[in-house]
Design an enzyme around this catalytic site. Structure first.
Site, PDB file in Angstrom:
ATOM      1  N   LYS A   5       4.050  -7.167   3.930  1.00  0.00           N
ATOM      2  CA  LYS A   5       3.838  -5.749   3.677  1.00  0.00           C
ATOM      3  C   LYS A   5       3.590  -5.064   4.999  1.00  0.00           C
ATOM      4  O   LYS A   5       3.122  -5.664   5.977  1.00  0.00           O
ATOM      5  CB  LYS A   5       2.675  -5.527   2.705  1.00  0.00           C
ATOM      6  CG  LYS A   5       1.286  -5.824   3.245  1.00  0.00           C
ATOM      7  CD  LYS A   5       0.632  -4.727   4.037  1.00  0.00           C
ATOM      8  CE  LYS A   5       0.667  -3.418   3.288  1.00  0.00           C
ATOM      9  NZ  LYS A   5       0.117  -2.319   4.161  1.00  0.00           N
ATOM     10  N   ASN A  39       0.074  10.320   6.161  1.00  0.00           N
ATOM     11  CA  ASN A  39      -1.134   9.961   6.882  1.00  0.00           C
ATOM     12  C   ASN A  39      -2.188  11.066   6.855  1.00  0.00           C
ATOM     13  O   ASN A  39      -3.380  10.808   6.975  1.00  0.00           O
ATOM     14  CB  ASN A  39      -0.793   9.548   8.314  1.00  0.00           C
ATOM     15  CG  ASN A  39      -0.169   8.162   8.344  1.00  0.00           C
ATOM     16  OD1 ASN A  39      -0.862   7.170   8.246  1.00  0.00           O
ATOM     17  ND2 ASN A  39       1.140   8.104   8.424  1.00  0.00           N
ATOM     18  N   GLU A  83       6.566   4.386   7.075  1.00  0.00           N
ATOM     19  CA  GLU A  83       6.110   5.608   6.425  1.00  0.00           C
ATOM     20  C   GLU A  83       6.966   6.801   6.841  1.00  0.00           C
ATOM     21  O   GLU A  83       7.047   7.139   8.022  1.00  0.00           O
ATOM     22  CB  GLU A  83       4.640   5.859   6.758  1.00  0.00           C
ATOM     23  CG  GLU A  83       3.718   4.854   6.086  1.00  0.00           C
ATOM     24  CD  GLU A  83       2.278   4.967   6.528  1.00  0.00           C
ATOM     25  OE1 GLU A  83       1.419   4.386   5.832  1.00  0.00           O
ATOM     26  OE2 GLU A  83       2.002   5.615   7.549  1.00  0.00           O
ATOM     27  N   THR A 128       2.474  -9.083  11.744  1.00  0.00           N
ATOM     28  CA  THR A 128       2.654  -7.859  10.982  1.00  0.00           C
ATOM     29  C   THR A 128       1.354  -7.554  10.273  1.00  0.00           C
ATOM     30  O   THR A 128       0.393  -8.303  10.412  1.00  0.00           O
ATOM     31  CB  THR A 128       3.802  -8.019   9.969  1.00  0.00           C
ATOM     32  OG1 THR A 128       3.974  -6.785   9.283  1.00  0.00           O
ATOM     33  CG2 THR A 128       3.504  -9.106   8.964  1.00  0.00           C
ATOM     34  N   THR A 133      -7.190  10.919   0.819  1.00  0.00           N
ATOM     35  CA  THR A 133      -7.503  11.937  -0.181  1.00  0.00           C
ATOM     36  C   THR A 133      -6.522  11.900  -1.339  1.00  0.00           C
ATOM     37  O   THR A 133      -6.690  12.629  -2.297  1.00  0.00           O
ATOM     38  CB  THR A 133      -7.463  13.344   0.460  1.00  0.00           C
ATOM     39  OG1 THR A 133      -6.175  13.553   1.062  1.00  0.00           O
ATOM     40  CG2 THR A 133      -8.536  13.484   1.502  1.00  0.00           C
ATOM     41  N   THR A 161       0.870  -1.187   0.000  1.00  0.00           N
ATOM     42  CA  THR A 161       0.000   0.000   0.000  1.00  0.00           C
ATOM     43  C   THR A 161       0.903   1.232   0.000  1.00  0.00           C
ATOM     44  O   THR A 161       1.299   1.714  -1.046  1.00  0.00           O
ATOM     45  CB  THR A 161      -0.963  -0.004   1.202  1.00  0.00           C
ATOM     46  OG1 THR A 161      -0.229  -0.236   2.411  1.00  0.00           O
ATOM     47  CG2 THR A 161      -2.023  -1.082   1.038  1.00  0.00           C
TER      48      THR A 161
END
Length: 421
Positions: free
Chosen positions: A199, A416, A293, A210, A421, A173
C-alpha cells in the site's frame, strides 16, 4: 530511453536470470504455506471498510525487513525491527492495520503494538517474537484496542488460502486501488512462487522500501539470503519511487519464506529468487506511483551519462521530486527548462553545454540550446498517462538510473488538505 509503462511482470514466459517467470494469481498468498484473513474491525469509520489483516505461515519461516530511515519511527516499526533481531530472522505471522499509524503515540502506542503481536501469537501458538506488526494511517492517534484485539482474534480464526485480494484491500488508506502481484519461477531445481502486496499513495519517498509492503515466497531460503534478496530487490524498485518526497514514520517492507515448495535457494540459484522478487517488487512499486494521491500520469525519469549510480539516482530523484516538473507534466507542458534547472541543482557533475533532454523520446534540449520546434510533439506525448523524461548529464559517464514518480495535481492538495477532517 525509459518506458514509463515498463512491464514489471512478464505477460508470458520469459527467461530471466537462468529462470523462467510467468504471472500467477493470489498476491501474497499465491505461494504455498501461507494463509490470510482480513476484516473490518472498526478503525475506519466507513462501515465494512477492511482495516485489519493477518498473514500467517504454516510454520516458523525465514523473514527479513527493511524499515523507515525517518528518526520519528512508529511503534510497530520498533517492535518488528526488534523481533527480527531477537529471532535472527524468523517469523510466523504478520498483523497489519490501516486507518491509524500508531505513530507518535508514546508509551501507550508501544503497549498497543506489543498487544497486537501478543494476541496474534497466542492465537497461533507461537512465540511473541515470531509475530511482526505494521500500521498505516493518521499519525498521532491511538489505536482503538477495544476494536483491534477482537479483530485479531477473529482474523486468526478465519485464516485461509485464497484471500490475498482481501489482504491487499485491508492495507489501503488513500490508495485508489489495491496492489498485489505474484510470479511463478521455474528453475532447474524446481518451481517456486513469489507473491506480494503493498500500500502507498501519499507520503512516498521511502529511502528503504515503501509505506507497507509484504513479499512472500514458498522457496526454502535462509534468513541471510532472504535479507540480501530483499535489500537488492528494493534498491531499484521500492527505493526508486517517489510521489511527494515525503518519508513516512511507518515505512515497512517485510519478506517471509515458507519453504513449502521444497526448492532450496543457495548461491547457485539465488539469481532466480532475486529475479522473482524484483519482478513482484517492481510491479508493486510502479502501482504505488500510478496510484499516488491525485496522480493522473506515471512518470519515468531516467538519467544517463553519470559517473556513478549514486549520481544518476540523485539527479533523477531531484527531477522527480520537483513540484515545477511535476506540475508541468500534469499540464502537458514540455518545459525542458524546469528539467534542466532541477538537474543542475542536484549537486552532482552536470554540463549544461553537452547535456540533453528528451521527453517521450523527443529531443528538447541539446548543446545548451532548446529544440522548441519539437515542443508540440512532446506535448502530445505528455497528454498520455505514461510519460518518460530522459536526461543525459553530458559528463561522459556510462551509468544510468531510473526513478518513477507521478504528476502533481490539485487533487493531491485536496486529499491532503482534508486528510484529518
Amino acid at each position: 530511453m525509459a518506458d514509463a509503462s515498463l512491464p514489471a511482470v512478464p505477460s508470458e514466459a520469459a527467461p530471466l536470470g537462468g529462470a523462467t517467470l510467468t504471472p500467477a494469481a493470489g498476491g501474497a498468498t499465491a505461494p504455498q504455506g501461507f494463509t490470510s484473513a482480513a476484516l473490518h474491525c472498526g478503525i475506519k469509520a466507513k462501515a465494512g471498510a477492511l482495516d485489519l489483516t493477518v498473514l500467517a505461515a504454516d510454520r516458523a519461516a525465514s523473514a527479513a525487513g527493511i524499515f523507515t530511515t525517518n528518526l520519528a519511527k512508529a511503534a510497530p516499526v520498533l517492535v518488528s525491527r526488534r523481533h527480527l533481531e531477537q529471532t535472527g530472522g524468523i517469523a510466523r505471522a504478520i498483523v497489519v492495520n490501516s486507518g491509524c499509524a500508531n505513530a507518535c503515540t508514546g508509551t501507550q502506542g508501544m503497549a498497543d503494538a506489543e498487544r497486537m503481536v501478543s494476541e496474534a501469537a497466542a492465537a497461533l501458538g507461537c512465540d511473541v517474537e515470531q509475530v511482526l506488526v505494521a500500521s498505516t494511517g493518521v499519525i498521532g492517534v491511538n489505536l482503538k484496542m477495544d476494536k483491534v484485539v477482537p479483530g485479531i482474534r477473529m482474523a486468526t480464526a478465519a485464516l485461509a488460502r485464497g484471500k490475498g485480494s482481501e489482504m491487499a484491500q485491508a492495507l489501503m488508506t488513500t490508495d485508489p486501488f489495491p496492489k498485489e502481484q505474484a510470479v511463478t519461477v521455474d528453475t532447474g531445481s524446481g518451481r517456486f512462487i513469489v507473491g506480494g502486496t503493498a500500500k502507498g499513495s501519499g507520503m512516498i519517498e521511502p529511502h528503504m522500501a515503501t509505506m507497507i509492503g509484504v513479499l512472500t515466497t514458498d522457496a526454502e531460503v535462509s534468513p541471510a539470503l532472504l535479507r540480501r534478496a530483499l535489500h537488492e530487490s528494493a534498491r531499484d524498485t521500492f527505493n526508486a519511487i517517489t510521489v511527494d518526497g515525503e518519508c513516512s514514520t511507518n515505512d515497512t517492507l517485510l519478506a517471509i519464506a515458507s519453504g513449502a515448495s521444497g526448492v532450496a535457494i543457495d548461491e547457485k540459484n539465488y539469481p532466480a529468487l532475486l529475479e522473482g522478487m524484483l519482478a513482484v517488487s517492481r510491479a508493486l512499486a510502479i502501482d504505488i506511483v500510478r496510484g499516488g494521491e491525485g496522480a493522473t500520469k506515471l512518470i519515468a525519469v531516467t538519467v544517463s551519462g553519470a559517473r556513478t549510480v549514486s549520481d544518476a539516482r540523485q539527479v533523477a530523484r531531484t527531477i522527480a521530486n520537483s513540484p515545477l516538473v511535476k506540475t508541468a507534466v500534469h499540464g502537458a507542458d514540455p518545459n525542458w527548462g524546469r528539467i534542466v534547472a532541477a538537474a543542475g541543482r542536484a549537486g552532482v557533475p552536470f554540463d549544461v553545454d553537452t547535456a540533453t533532454v528528451h521527453v517521450g523520446g523527443i529531443l528538447l534540449f541539446e548543446n545548451g540550446l532548446p529544440h522548441d520546434h519539437a515542443a508540440p510533439q512532446a506535448a502530445e506525448h505528455m497528454k498520455g498517462t505514461d510519460v518518460s523524461i530522459d536526461v543525459n548529464l553530458g559528463t561522459g559517464g556510462n551509468v544510468e538510473a531510473t526513478i518513477w514518480t507521478c504528476d502533481l495535481s490539485a487533487e493531491y492538495v485536496r486529499i491532503n488538505g482534508e486528510y484529518r477532517t
